[in-house]
Scaffold this motif. Structure first.
Motif, PDB file in Angstrom:
ATOM      1  N   ILE A  83     -14.884  29.811   5.284  1.00 50.12           N
ATOM      2  CA  ILE A  83     -15.104  30.152   3.883  1.00 50.12           C
ATOM      3  C   ILE A  83     -15.348  31.652   3.808  1.00 50.12           C
ATOM      4  N   ASN A  84     -14.510  32.340   3.066  1.00 49.58           N
ATOM      5  CA  ASN A  84     -14.686  33.779   2.849  1.00 49.58           C
ATOM      6  C   ASN A  84     -15.554  33.967   1.616  1.00 49.58           C
ATOM      7  N   HIS A  85     -16.542  34.842   1.741  1.00 53.90           N
ATOM      8  CA  HIS A  85     -17.417  35.191   0.628  1.00 53.90           C
ATOM      9  C   HIS A  85     -17.043  36.610   0.224  1.00 53.90           C
ATOM     10  N   LEU A  86     -16.608  36.762  -1.008  1.00 47.17           N
ATOM     11  CA  LEU A  86     -16.046  38.030  -1.464  1.00 47.17           C
ATOM     12  C   LEU A  86     -17.037  38.819  -2.319  1.00 47.17           C
ATOM     13  N   TYR A  87     -16.978  40.122  -2.172  1.00 45.01           N
ATOM     14  CA  TYR A  87     -17.844  41.056  -2.898  1.00 45.01           C
ATOM     15  C   TYR A  87     -16.976  42.193  -3.427  1.00 45.01           C
ATOM     16  N   GLU A  88     -17.535  42.948  -4.372  1.00 40.33           N
ATOM     17  CA  GLU A  88     -16.882  44.179  -4.806  1.00 40.33           C
ATOM     18  C   GLU A  88     -17.955  45.230  -5.078  1.00 40.33           C
ATOM     19  N   VAL A  89     -17.551  46.494  -5.011  1.00 35.82           N
ATOM     20  CA  VAL A  89     -18.464  47.590  -5.296  1.00 35.82           C
ATOM     21  C   VAL A  89     -18.815  47.539  -6.777  1.00 35.82           C
ATOM     22  N   LYS A 115     -27.070  53.716   0.412  1.00 33.33           N
ATOM     23  CA  LYS A 115     -27.194  52.446  -0.317  1.00 33.33           C
ATOM     24  C   LYS A 115     -25.935  52.258  -1.151  1.00 33.33           C
ATOM     25  N   GLN A 116     -25.636  50.991  -1.479  1.00 32.33           N
ATOM     26  CA  GLN A 116     -24.476  50.683  -2.330  1.00 32.33           C
ATOM     27  C   GLN A 116     -24.772  49.403  -3.103  1.00 32.33           C
ATOM     28  N   ASN A 117     -24.500  49.430  -4.401  1.00 33.84           N
ATOM     29  CA  ASN A 117     -24.613  48.208  -5.195  1.00 33.84           C
ATOM     30  C   ASN A 117     -23.309  47.432  -5.106  1.00 33.84           C
ATOM     31  N   LEU A 118     -23.433  46.123  -4.897  1.00 41.18           N
ATOM     32  CA  LEU A 118     -22.285  45.226  -4.816  1.00 41.18           C
ATOM     33  C   LEU A 118     -22.473  44.067  -5.781  1.00 41.18           C
ATOM     34  N   GLU A 134     -10.438  44.384   0.600  1.00 35.72           N
ATOM     35  CA  GLU A 134     -11.346  43.370   0.072  1.00 35.72           C
ATOM     36  C   GLU A 134     -12.597  43.292   0.941  1.00 35.72           C
ATOM     37  N   LEU A 135     -13.743  43.314   0.285  1.00 31.77           N
ATOM     38  CA  LEU A 135     -15.016  43.186   0.991  1.00 31.77           C
ATOM     39  C   LEU A 135     -15.321  41.712   1.165  1.00 31.77           C
ATOM     40  N   HIS A 136     -15.653  41.330   2.402  1.00 34.61           N
ATOM     41  CA  HIS A 136     -15.931  39.918   2.643  1.00 34.61           C
ATOM     42  C   HIS A 136     -16.880  39.727   3.810  1.00 34.61           C
ATOM     43  N   THR A 137     -17.382  38.520   3.900  1.00 35.84           N
ATOM     44  CA  THR A 137     -18.058  37.992   5.069  1.00 35.84           C
ATOM     45  C   THR A 137     -17.640  36.528   5.121  1.00 35.84           C
ATOM     46  N   ALA A 138     -18.152  35.763   6.072  1.00 35.83           N
ATOM     47  CA  ALA A 138     -17.647  34.398   6.211  1.00 35.83           C
ATOM     48  C   ALA A 138     -18.728  33.427   6.658  1.00 35.83           C
ATOM     49  N   THR A 139     -18.480  32.157   6.370  1.00 31.91           N
ATOM     50  CA  THR A 139     -19.242  31.042   6.919  1.00 31.91           C
ATOM     51  C   THR A 139     -18.238  29.986   7.357  1.00 31.91           C
ATOM     52  N   LEU A 140     -18.734  28.984   8.088  1.00 28.68           N
ATOM     53  CA  LEU A 140     -17.854  27.953   8.630  1.00 28.68           C
ATOM     54  C   LEU A 140     -18.364  26.558   8.286  1.00 28.68           C
ATOM     55  N   GLN A 141     -17.407  25.605   8.247  1.00 27.43           N
ATOM     56  CA  GLN A 141     -17.725  24.193   8.071  1.00 27.43           C
ATOM     57  C   GLN A 141     -16.871  23.384   9.035  1.00 27.43           C
ATOM     58  N   GLY A 142     -17.423  22.279   9.514  1.00 26.93           N
ATOM     59  CA  GLY A 142     -16.675  21.393  10.393  1.00 26.93           C
ATOM     60  C   GLY A 142     -17.381  21.219  11.726  1.00 26.93           C
ATOM     61  N   GLU A 143     -16.908  20.258  12.483  1.00 25.70           N
ATOM     62  CA  GLU A 143     -17.477  20.010  13.812  1.00 25.70           C
ATOM     63  C   GLU A 143     -17.027  21.098  14.793  1.00 25.70           C
ATOM     64  N   ARG A 144     -15.760  21.451  14.716  1.00 30.73           N
ATOM     65  CA  ARG A 144     -15.180  22.530  15.518  1.00 30.73           C
ATOM     66  C   ARG A 144     -14.447  23.432  14.535  1.00 30.73           C
ATOM     67  N   TYR A 163     -21.981  46.462   4.847  1.00 28.94           N
ATOM     68  CA  TYR A 163     -23.131  46.377   3.952  1.00 28.94           C
ATOM     69  C   TYR A 163     -24.014  45.209   4.365  1.00 28.94           C
ATOM     70  N   HIS A 164     -25.325  45.460   4.356  1.00 31.70           N
ATOM     71  CA  HIS A 164     -26.277  44.413   4.735  1.00 31.70           C
ATOM     72  C   HIS A 164     -27.657  44.838   4.260  1.00 31.70           C
ATOM     73  N   GLN A 165     -28.575  43.894   4.138  1.00 32.04           N
ATOM     74  CA  GLN A 165     -29.935  44.232   3.726  1.00 32.04           C
ATOM     75  C   GLN A 165     -30.704  44.924   4.847  1.00 32.04           C
ATOM     76  N   ASN A 166     -30.572  44.416   6.067  1.00 32.22           N
ATOM     77  CA  ASN A 166     -31.359  44.947   7.173  1.00 32.22           C
ATOM     78  C   ASN A 166     -30.616  44.738   8.486  1.00 32.22           C
ATOM     79  N   LEU A 167     -29.544  45.443   8.670  1.00 31.81           N
ATOM     80  CA  LEU A 167     -28.707  45.277   9.852  1.00 31.81           C
ATOM     81  C   LEU A 167     -29.362  45.926  11.062  1.00 31.81           C
ATOM     82  N   ILE A 168     -29.425  45.161  12.144  1.00 35.40           N
ATOM     83  CA  ILE A 168     -29.981  45.696  13.385  1.00 35.40           C
ATOM     84  C   ILE A 168     -28.956  45.502  14.492  1.00 35.40           C
ATOM     85  N   GLU A 169     -29.004  46.379  15.471  1.00 37.68           N
ATOM     86  CA  GLU A 169     -28.120  46.215  16.622  1.00 37.68           C
ATOM     87  C   GLU A 169     -28.648  45.075  17.464  1.00 37.68           C
TER      88      GLU A 169
END
Length: 190
Positions: A83-89, A115-118, A134-144, A163-169
């Motif tokens: 599942i792609n989660h889409l954002y825009e500036v 900082k950037q508002n999305l 296109e700005l995106h991130t993702a999640t997954l569904q299913g057993e595999r 973009y992230h709230q609190n990205l750490i290495e």
């Protein structure tokens, strides 16, 4: 030849290249990455059962940072659902803006650059193509869950930002995968 057959064929003819480029914990815990063809670049992702992308999605704090790509990408789902989660500036959600190096740069150094508002546009499954801009991130569904990404047209104006709230290495990410070809043969039963 269907997509799965093509995937198995590329794995069999590019075994040496795959062994050099395979990564475990790519982008998050439990996500494995295999470049199964160099030109055009075709990357195979396989999610382990412990993959963090199976967790409940929080649009304010996604597991993988929100990002564009350097290339327009074609997606071919093999198993499960991405599942792609889409954002825009613009919009009212404030995120930290980071600059990073690409995986091919052999470094994952992050630098906070502002900082950037999305705006969160929502979730979209069955995505077969995604424009580089296109700005995106993702999640997954299913057993595999597994899928291919084929890079097509390059975005000449690409900026390596995320973009992230609190990205750490995270030191546990982007590790070379040992025995990658054995892993793939076992996964695909050949």
């Amino acid at each position: 030849m269907n997509t799965l057959q093509l995937c198995k064929y590329l794995i069999s003819v590019n075994a040496e290249f795959i062994a050099k480029t395979a990564m475990s914990n790519c982008h998050c815990i439990g996500l494995n990455s295999f470049i199964i063809n160099e030109k055009p670049k075709v990357r195979l992702f396989i999610a382990e059962p412990n993959c963090e992308l199976f967790e409940k999605f929080d649009y304010l704090n996604p597991i993988i940072p929100i990002h564009p790509h350097k290339y327009d990408d074609m997606f071919s789902q093999l198993e499960g659902t991405m599942i792609n989660h889409l954002y825009e500036v613009g919009g009212g959600l404030e995120f930290n803006k980071y600059q990073y190096l690409r995986l091919s740069d052999k470094s994952t150094k992050l630098e906070l650059i502002g900082k950037q508002n999305l705006a969160y546009l929502g979730a979209k499954n069955d995505v077969t193509e995604l424009k580089a801009t296109e700005l995106h991130t993702a999640t997954l569904q299913g057993e595999r869950c597994s899928w291919l990404i084929t890079e097509t047209f390059e975005n000449k104006n690409f900026e390596q930002i995320a973009y992230h709230q609190n990205l750490i290495e995270r030191k546990e990410l982007y590790k070379p995968m040992l025995n990658s070809n054995d892993y793939l043969h076992s996964y695909f039963n050949f």
